[in-house]
Write an enzyme that holds these catalytic residues in place. Structure first.
Site, short mmCIF file in Angstrom:
data_model
loop_
_atom_site.label_atom_id
_atom_site.label_comp_id
_atom_site.label_asym_id
_atom_site.label_seq_id
_atom_site.Cartn_x
_atom_site.Cartn_y
_atom_site.Cartn_z
N LYS A 31 0.60 -1.20 -0.04
CA LYS A 31 0.14 -0.13 0.01
C LYS A 31 0.80 1.34 -0.06
O LYS A 31 2.01 1.25 0.72
CB LYS A 31 -0.72 -0.02 1.06
CG LYS A 31 -1.96 -1.13 1.22
CD LYS A 31 -3.10 -0.63 0.28
CE LYS A 31 -4.33 -1.86 0.33
NZ LYS A 31 -5.26 -1.61 -0.51
N LYS A 68 -13.16 -7.81 -6.96
CA LYS A 68 -13.40 -8.24 -5.77
C LYS A 68 -14.86 -8.58 -5.67
O LYS A 68 -15.85 -7.78 -5.88
CB LYS A 68 -13.51 -7.15 -4.90
CG LYS A 68 -11.90 -6.93 -4.54
CD LYS A 68 -11.61 -5.58 -3.76
CE LYS A 68 -10.09 -5.50 -3.19
NZ LYS A 68 -9.83 -4.02 -2.65
MG MG Z 1 -7.03 -2.08 -4.18
#
Ligand code: MG
Length: 359
Positions: free
Chosen positions: A171, A271
């Site tokens: 991240k 997702k």
């Molecule tokens: Mg992502």
């Protein structure tokens, strides 16, 4: 003419209708083994919303709504999803009518998932083969949150590399990017490494951090710009060598169609829960496959209930890159199901969730 193979838009085998006797909304709070920090927020414990469906034959199906504890990653969040489930989605499903709810894809997907499990059980088929899975083990990657220091980050990545993960995704956000990612790259020159900005850069960052990240040999740069900025993403993609992956921008197959039309992405992070469950996720998968767009399955800190669905999608022919599919132990001391484990070769068995044990 021979029928289209599964996974290429072919209709899946018809499933029997099932007489549903109950739909229950269940909340659980699971402590996370470590907080997960991203450019969108911090998750310290997992507030999971589940839907439990039951049928006259005694079978039970579970669906997971993995909306996070606050509306920081998507507008949908656990408390809001629970309210929408109780007030609108579950009553509509029990009455056998369409719900008419706008948004709340994760909540709606949890109902769909729980009911689908009942129908799959009645047909004695598991989700993955029914969808058209082409593998029974899938390669696993892992996402690493923003760390407190570069040393902390290197220690965490070291653990994941030792555990066998085939890809590590870091991240990043403004101010936590070139230095930490460069340190990981210098330590593991051959590691399959990607970064995810969760939409935290702007086009003005192109000639600064984004171009510097581009020099680090990354597998992909995920969601560099905000979800709605597809033209900006196309400009970043045109300027950099690193493939651009979109996550938050792709909320449905139509979004992917537009993103491809404007040249906004090379890869897709699918997702299944975030796009609204199995049917919506299949549409994204099938479009990516038809267009030859590499796709991988992302994670939402799911429990085993959602993990089984993610794994089924990761086993489809269009899922050509290692997904964010961490072991249960990445987040939980005790998952709601038998734990999912990463094998020493960095793969995970595709299997069903099995019995659910609430804390
Ligand atoms: Mg992502």
């Amino acid at each position: 003419m021979s029928p289209a193979p599964p996974g290429r838009g072919a209709p899946r085998r018809e499933l029997p209708e099932v007489a549903v006797t109950g739909l229950e909304v269940v909340r659980a709070v699971l402590p996370l083994r470590r907080a997960f920090v991203t450019a969108s927020g911090v998750e310290r414990e997992r507030h999971v919303v589940l839907v439990r469906a039951s049928a006259t034959d005694g079978s039970v199906g579970w669906g997971e709504c993995p909306a996070l504890g606050a509306p920081t990653y998507t507008g949908e969040w656990a408390d809001g999803a629970e309210a929408v489930l109780r007030r609108f989605l579950v009553p509509a499903a029990l009455a056998g009518r369409s719900h008419g709810v706008v948004g709340h894809p994760m909540a709606a997907g949890a109902v769909e998932g729980a009911l689908l499990q009942l129908r799959l059980a009645a047909a004695d088929v598991a989700l993955a083969p029914w969808l058209g899975a082409v593998r029974d083990r899938v390669p696993c990657g892992v996402a690493v949150g923003l760390a407190g220091s570069v040393d902390e980050l290197l220690a965490e990545v070291d653990g994941h590399v030792a555990a066998g993960y085939q890809r590590v995704k870091l991240k990043v956000r403004r101010g936590w990017d070139v230095e930490p990612v460069g340190a990981v790259r210098a330590t593991w020159p051959d590691l399959a490494l990607g970064v995810d900005a969760n939409g935290s850069y702007r086009l003005g960052d192109l000639d600064g951090a984004l171009r510097a990240l581009d020099a680090l040999g990354l597998e992909e740069l995920e969601q560099p710009l905000p979800a709605s900025d597809l033209l900006g993403s196309a400009a970043v993609r045109a300027a950099l060598i690193t493939p651009i992956c979109l996550d938050e921008s792709i909320t449905c197959a139509d979004d992917l169609e537009v993103a491809l039309a404007v040249g906004a992405c090379d890869h897709v992070n699918l997702k299944p829960a975030r796009v609204g469950g199995v049917t919506a996720a299949l549409a994204v998968h099938d479009l990516a496959l038809a267009r030859g767009v590499p796709l991988w399955v992302g994670g939402m800190l799911e429990t085993g209930v959602g993990k089984a669905v993610a794994l089924a999608f990761a086993a489809l022919p269009g899922a050509t890159l290692p997904g964010d599919l961490p072991a249960s132990s990445r987040w939980f001391d005790a998952d709601l199901t038998d734990p999912f484990e990463v094998l020493p070769d960095g793969t995970m068995h595709v299997r069903e969730a099995g019995p659910v044990r609430l804390p």
